[in-house]
Every structure is written in structure tokens, then in C-alpha cells.
Design an enzyme around this catalytic site. Sequence first.
Site, PDB file in Angstrom:
ATOM      1  N   TRP A 357       0.842  -1.210   0.000  1.00 45.70           N
ATOM      2  CA  TRP A 357       0.000   0.000   0.000  1.00 45.70           C
ATOM      3  C   TRP A 357       0.873   1.255   0.000  1.00 45.70           C
ATOM      4  O   TRP A 357       0.420   2.343  -0.339  1.00 45.70           O
ATOM      5  CB  TRP A 357      -0.946   0.019   1.213  1.00 45.70           C
ATOM      6  CG  TRP A 357      -0.277   0.316   2.545  1.00 45.70           C
ATOM      7  CD1 TRP A 357       0.707  -0.417   3.127  1.00 45.70           C
ATOM      8  CD2 TRP A 357      -0.533   1.421   3.426  1.00 45.70           C
ATOM      9  NE1 TRP A 357       1.070   0.148   4.322  1.00 45.70           N
ATOM     10  CE2 TRP A 357       0.317   1.277   4.540  1.00 45.70           C
ATOM     11  CE3 TRP A 357      -1.404   2.501   3.400  1.00 45.70           C
ATOM     12  CZ2 TRP A 357       0.340   2.175   5.607  1.00 45.70           C
ATOM     13  CZ3 TRP A 357      -1.389   3.394   4.456  1.00 45.70           C
ATOM     14  CH2 TRP A 357      -0.525   3.232   5.555  1.00 45.70           C
ATOM     15  N   GLU A 488       0.687  -1.723  13.066  1.00 40.81           N
ATOM     16  CA  GLU A 488       0.804  -3.184  13.114  1.00 40.81           C
ATOM     17  C   GLU A 488       1.138  -3.706  14.506  1.00 40.81           C
ATOM     18  O   GLU A 488       1.324  -4.912  14.674  1.00 40.81           O
ATOM     19  CB  GLU A 488       1.856  -3.642  12.105  1.00 40.81           C
ATOM     20  CG  GLU A 488       1.436  -3.374  10.674  1.00 40.81           C
ATOM     21  CD  GLU A 488       2.527  -3.684   9.666  1.00 40.81           C
ATOM     22  OE1 GLU A 488       3.701  -3.707  10.052  1.00 40.81           O
ATOM     23  OE2 GLU A 488       2.190  -3.899   8.485  1.00 40.81           O
ATOM     24  N   LYS A 601       3.007   1.640  16.345  1.00 40.14           N
ATOM     25  CA  LYS A 601       4.149   1.511  15.430  1.00 40.14           C
ATOM     26  C   LYS A 601       4.177   2.667  14.438  1.00 40.14           C
ATOM     27  O   LYS A 601       5.216   3.212  14.112  1.00 40.14           O
ATOM     28  CB  LYS A 601       4.030   0.186  14.674  1.00 40.14           C
ATOM     29  CG  LYS A 601       5.181  -0.081  13.735  1.00 40.14           C
ATOM     30  CD  LYS A 601       4.957  -1.366  12.948  1.00 40.14           C
ATOM     31  CE  LYS A 601       6.109  -1.648  12.013  1.00 40.14           C
ATOM     32  NZ  LYS A 601       5.800  -2.698  11.048  1.00 40.14           N
ATOM     33  N   GLN A 602       3.009   2.988  13.930  1.00 39.62           N
ATOM     34  CA  GLN A 602       2.974   4.047  12.922  1.00 39.62           C
ATOM     35  C   GLN A 602       1.611   4.722  12.926  1.00 39.62           C
ATOM     36  O   GLN A 602       0.624   4.171  13.383  1.00 39.62           O
ATOM     37  CB  GLN A 602       3.276   3.496  11.538  1.00 39.62           C
ATOM     38  CG  GLN A 602       2.170   2.729  10.870  1.00 39.62           C
ATOM     39  CD  GLN A 602       2.653   2.061   9.596  1.00 39.62           C
ATOM     40  OE1 GLN A 602       3.235   0.983   9.646  1.00 39.62           O
ATOM     41  NE2 GLN A 602       2.408   2.676   8.461  1.00 39.62           N
TER      42      GLN A 602
HETATM   43  C1  BGC Z   1       4.828  -1.099   7.697  1.00 44.76           C
HETATM   44  C2  BGC Z   1       3.775  -1.268   6.619  1.00 44.76           C
HETATM   45  C3  BGC Z   1       4.455  -1.194   5.277  1.00 44.76           C
HETATM   46  C4  BGC Z   1       5.596  -2.182   5.201  1.00 44.76           C
HETATM   47  C5  BGC Z   1       6.415  -1.978   3.945  1.00 44.76           C
HETATM   48  C6  BGC Z   1       5.860  -2.185   7.541  1.00 44.76           C
HETATM   49  O1  BGC Z   1       6.830  -2.051   8.532  1.00 44.76           O
HETATM   50  O2  BGC Z   1       4.259  -1.176   8.969  1.00 44.76           O
HETATM   51  O3  BGC Z   1       2.818  -0.249   6.719  1.00 44.76           O
HETATM   52  O4  BGC Z   1       3.546  -1.437   4.259  1.00 44.76           O
HETATM   53  O5  BGC Z   1       6.468  -2.003   6.286  1.00 44.76           O
HETATM   54  O6  BGC Z   1       6.988  -0.698   3.950  1.00 44.76           O
END
Ligand code: BGC
Length: 768
Positions: A357, A488, A601-602
Site C-alpha cells: 500500500w 501493526e 508503530k505508525q
Molecule cells: C509497515 C507497513 C508497510 C511495510 C512496507 C511495515 O513495517 O508497517 O505499513 O507497508 O512495512 O513498507
Amino acid sequence: MNSYYKKDEWLVVEEGFDPEMNRESESIFSLGNGYMGQRANFEEHYSGDYHRGSYVAGVYYPDKTRVGWWKNGYPEYFAKVLNAPNWIGINLTVDGEVIDLAQVKINSFRRTLNMKEGYLERHFNITILKTKTLEISSKRFLSMTEPDLGLIRYSVKPVNFSGSVSFTVYLDSDVRNEDTNYGKKFWKEVSRHISEGSGMLISRTMKTDFHVALGMTYILEKDNKKVKIKPEITDRAKYVANTFSSVAGKGEELVLYKFVSVISSLNYDKKNLPAIVNQRLEFAIRSGYNKLLSDHINEWDKIWATSDVVINGDISAQQAIRFNIFHLNQTYTGKDERLNIGPKGFTGEKYGGSTYWDTEAFGLPFFLKTADKQVGKNLLLYRYKHLQKSIENAEKLGFKHGAALYPMVTMNGEECHNEWEITFEEIHRNGAIAFAIYNYIRHTGDKEYMADYGLEVLIAISRFWSQRATYSENLKKYVILGVTGPNEYENNVNNNWYTNSLAVWTLSYTLKTIEELEKGNSSKLGKVLKKTNFNFKTELPRWSELVKNMHFNVDTKRQVFLQQDGFLDKELLSAESIPKDEKPINQHWSWDRILRSCYIKQADVLQGLYLFEDKYDTETIKRNFDFYEQMTVHESSLSACIHSILASRIGNIAKAYELYLRTARLDLDDYNNEVSDGLHITSMAGTWLAIVEGFGGMRIQDDKILLKPLIPDNWKSYSFHSRFRGILFEVKVSSTQTIVRNLSEKSLNLVFDTKNYIVKGKTEIIVK
Ligand code: BGC
């Protein structure tokens, strides 16, 4: 914080060689040209630790998924970008001593990434056999104008002796991935050919049967004159080489030019590969190293002329943004709609080189604003072409009637992630793909796209949301259960605020689009509705009902949106209370402890506020920002940029700047201790947005560009380029004024603060 690399406006420099940092440096100094990429491995033999990485875009292997306990719905394979056959190899022996930086005495070492001109250089001075000192330099680039060509200039100069210098120039397909599920090698040899002066190696991938052909030729020069040599040939399975020697007097420089062509069956018929490689090598030799290099530099000049960001007064920030822009342009050139932007680009194996995404949420906005319209369109067409596969993905999970669930991780439209709870349940990616259509149209003004391609995708995604949401008798609302949001560090949650927001947004955007096309382009609409078997009677009312009655969690006391059901039951702590030596928590804490914690996390709710900020006033954004920022550990590279943009939005410039540096220097300073795996290419786009949308306050409102700039205290000025509906313009901000320069013919409609302006073609205005 790591400041291993020297700061410079246009260069990244490693001064002195630290073998412990070699994997990091190999990522940082990676090269690419959208078509292939190469980690900064040494050309010559190296017996120390390194991570070999040569990549050819679009060439992958479906590695059977490895899980402890197989469950229905797991994808069959995890797609891997392949460590491709090695084309850079040049081994060196001087007076019988193999040159190996892990063994020789290194007197000086300098590795430089020249971002302005797009090449990698190394200079090192070493002593061998106790007393013999040598200077060695290498310079290589992957041509931006002839994307199949990789070129190396490799020179050797004895400083205090004359001696025999022997080169082995080779191609090698006996390579493996570090990341494999079952330790397999992925390449088989198809054919090889070696003669005096040139070699060719054709290999094929197992299962996917991509053929990749490498061809090499070379020239040895002394004093700009070709040196006559008599090469010895090595011809063995998966390896071809020429070895030859020449004498170099004291202070004399021997220069080897290696020309390589890398082509694949993605672009050419398999049976034509040998002939084409030969033609390409002839072309390379005819053009010559210097001409190919100057064409390459000119191409970089063109890129910089329309995408550079200049920051006065802050070298750290300046270097970082150029580093980000450089790597983004190395990764994706937008010329081929079958290719996409892997989160690590061509800098490592992690994330398998697949599409996430990240592309729609981060990469696309960057390319929409910095590149030709076709580049953004190609990113959208990539997904359009995967629509049927996405419908099949959804069917495998029990969805019907043309509902599509785009994969979280993909190479060809099929889902191919390696883990269920985290990756799979992130159904929010479907929303990012719908939002991308809206984003593309508002940036480019290409309204035709909607009826030609966009609506089909929107209908299929809306069908998915409609079937995925269920009615809760308890709440008397629609709910979306069992998901993972962008954060996540929570899995399988109910009513993730971001996911529910995107679902509602997609449904209402699709409804609005159908309504608009009914008025404006009913014949094309009719075709799409027929093709998608659309049911006006059942689908429209159901979607409207969902839009009206979706459940969202709100903390009425604090007046903030809640990330998911039950979020307030957590112990709400600040990330500052995590001891330094326990960060990043994903490298120190058990997964169980992370999931129970409140730590984020984000950006999640904040990611939603970023997308849909028009719906919320500044106070609402501020309350949510203050609530979530303190709990966010930013252990995803995609996090700090969004927080930085929102911090600017609420006028907190100090915080915006702190977060900007964190996102922009994430890799250069290795904040999350993971650069050895590769760079965070997709988050680099977020960094650029943190300047343009964050500090610059740039937004699109119908056919106008809005600017509301701020400037960090320590910056004298900054400027950026952007594009909007065919207009290229430059914005220069200082603490006293903003200059908007229209570089195109067409007028630009501008709103600065709240006043309207028209910036006529090829003129500039100064606003305060
Ligand atoms: C992030 C995801 C992302 C993936 C690839 C993960 O660490 O949490 O949102 O799509 O990395 O960048």
C-alpha cells in the site's frame, strides 16, 4: 544516533572503512535506474561480511510460504525479488597478492555517492606485501538513458613500486538470496559464452522462467591508450571470466572499463536475448564510457531541474532530502506499467521487492507532484490490470459478486505475503488504492480516467467494503471486525478508525462518481455498469446505508477518535517512558508485550486525519495529534512523515522539524537500526511530502493550489518544485516572503493563506 556518513549538500561520503558498517553502506550507496539496481558491493574480492545484491525489476521468484500451521486462505507463496547474477565482478591481484579489503592494510578509504550526477565512487590507498602501496579507484553507474547498461571505471596505480597487475573480469550466476524460505537457489543456467574480450551468461529463474542475459566487454588503458592484452579464459558452470595482466610502473595508472548489458525476457523474446546483448555491447563500446556517463549526468540534471528541494542553512536537512529524492528516482522511472515501487527498492531483499500500500499512500503523491502525468497513470494502471486477480483473491476468502480485495503484497496481482495476522488483515490497503484514483484525478485533471478505468476499480472495492462490514444489533451500527490497521502493533482489532473511515470514504466517493457520470458521461457509465453487472436496486441503497451508519469509536472525555474498540482499556503511557536500551521495542520486547501495550508503530488515526483533514478543524487535529504522538514509537518508516505534516498543520513547527529530520535522515542515521537490510524507499516519498505539504502547507482545492508556508527556525529559506495539472512551478519560502514562480505557459491559480492570486505563465509573484 549514528552520524557515520559525512554531511554534504550533494554527496554522501564514507571516510575510512569500518567493516562493521559495510552492510549499511552497501544499502546507503546503492544505485538503480528504475530497470535494475545494485547494492554498493565491492567489485573486487572481499572475504569480509557483505550482502550481495543485484536486482532486475520485475524478475521474481514465488518462494513457497513457510508457516507453522497451514490455514485456509494463506497465500501459496511469498514473492521474492531475486538477487540476480552478478555483473560487477573485477578481481584484482598485484604481484601475486589478491586484493581483498578484509586482508590488506588500508591507509585510506573513501566511498562517495554523487547524487547530483548519479554515480558511486571509491578511492582507497592500501599497502600489500608489507611495503607496496597502491591507489585504487572505482566509479560505476547504471545508465539513466540506456537502462540495460551498467558501467565501471576501475583504476590501479602502484605508488612506490612497479608491479604486475592482474585483472579477472567476470560474470557469475552462482548467486543466492539471503532471504529464502527453504534455502534454495533460484537460478539455473541457460547458456554461457566466453571469448577473448567478451562474455555472456544467460540464466533463468526457477518456476517463473524469467530469462536474464548478462553480456560484458572491457577495455584496458594506460595513459589513455588501449593496452594490448592476452586474456586467459575461464569457462565453468554459471561463471565466465577473462584474466589478463599488465605491468604498471611506479605512479602509472592502469584503467579498466567494464561495459555490461543486462536484459531480460520481460522485455525481449527469449530466443533473441543473445543477439540483443551483443548489439547493446557494441552500442556501449561505440558510444564510449565518457559519452554514456555524460548522457547519464544530463539525465540527472533534468530530474533535478524539476524536482530538487533546496534548503539554505541546514546541511543535514539538505543532504537528507536530496538523498531521498535521488533514491526515489533511482527506484521508479514510471516508464513501464508492469513495474512498481518496492518498499526497499533495489537496495535489499526485505519486503521481497513487492508492491505494498506504500505505493498509493506515499509513492504516488510524490510522483504526481514531481513527474509527468503518465508516471502516476502507470502506477494506477498497474492496479487496474490486477483487478481480476484481486476479485479472485476476494473470492478465495468467501467474497462474491465482483468484490475485490487487492493484495497487501504482490508481484503480479496475487496475494503473496508471508504472515497472516499482520499483513493479511490490513485490508485498509484497498482504501489506499481507491483514494489513489481520486488523488490522481485531482492532481492531473484527467477526468477521463474515471470512466475508462477508475470506476471499475471503485465498484469492486466498494463491493468488498459492503460485504466486509456487518451489522451490530448491539450498537445498531455497521462494524468492520478483525482487521489490522496501519499500526501493526495491534492485530485483529475491531472498528479500526482508519479502516472504517476509508471504507466510508470509498463508498461515498463511488456513489458520488456514479451520480456525476450519470449527468456527464452516461454512455461510458452505462458500459462500466454493464461490465461490472452493477445492481442499482440493491447496491446503491446498501452503500448509502453503510455511509450513514458506520461505527466510529470516540473518547467523549478527551474528544479524540479511538484507534479501535477497547483502546482506552490499555495502560496509556508515553513512549518517553520506554528505556533507551529497549528501543526499538520490536527488537527488544516479546510480540505479546508489544500487542498488549498502547504503543503505536505508525500513524493510524493520524494517517486518517491526514487523508481526510478537510473534514476536521485544527482543534480536532491538534487534540488527536497530542494524544497519539506521545504513544507512537515510529518503528515503521512510514510514520514520522505523516506526524510531521500534521505537526505543521497545527502550527507546531518545532515538532514538525524534529519529525522531519527523523523521517528524512531515517536511513542516513539508521534510526531504527535496520539499514543493513536496505533503504526505506517508500517512506522517502513521505519525507518529501513533509516539506511540501508540511512546511509548505501545499494543498489542492479544486483547480487551485493552496500554500500556507512555515519555516523551521534554523532554515534561511527553502524551495521546492511541484506540478499541478500540467503546470510546473517553484515555491521559495523565507521567513519574510514566498516567491511562486510559474515555469510553464499555463496560468496557475493560487491561494496564499486565504487570498486568491493568478500566477501567469512564465512569471513569478511575491507574496507575504
Ligand atoms: C509497515 C507497513 C508497510 C511495510 C512496507 C511495515 O513495517 O508497517 O505499513 O507497508 O512495512 O513498507
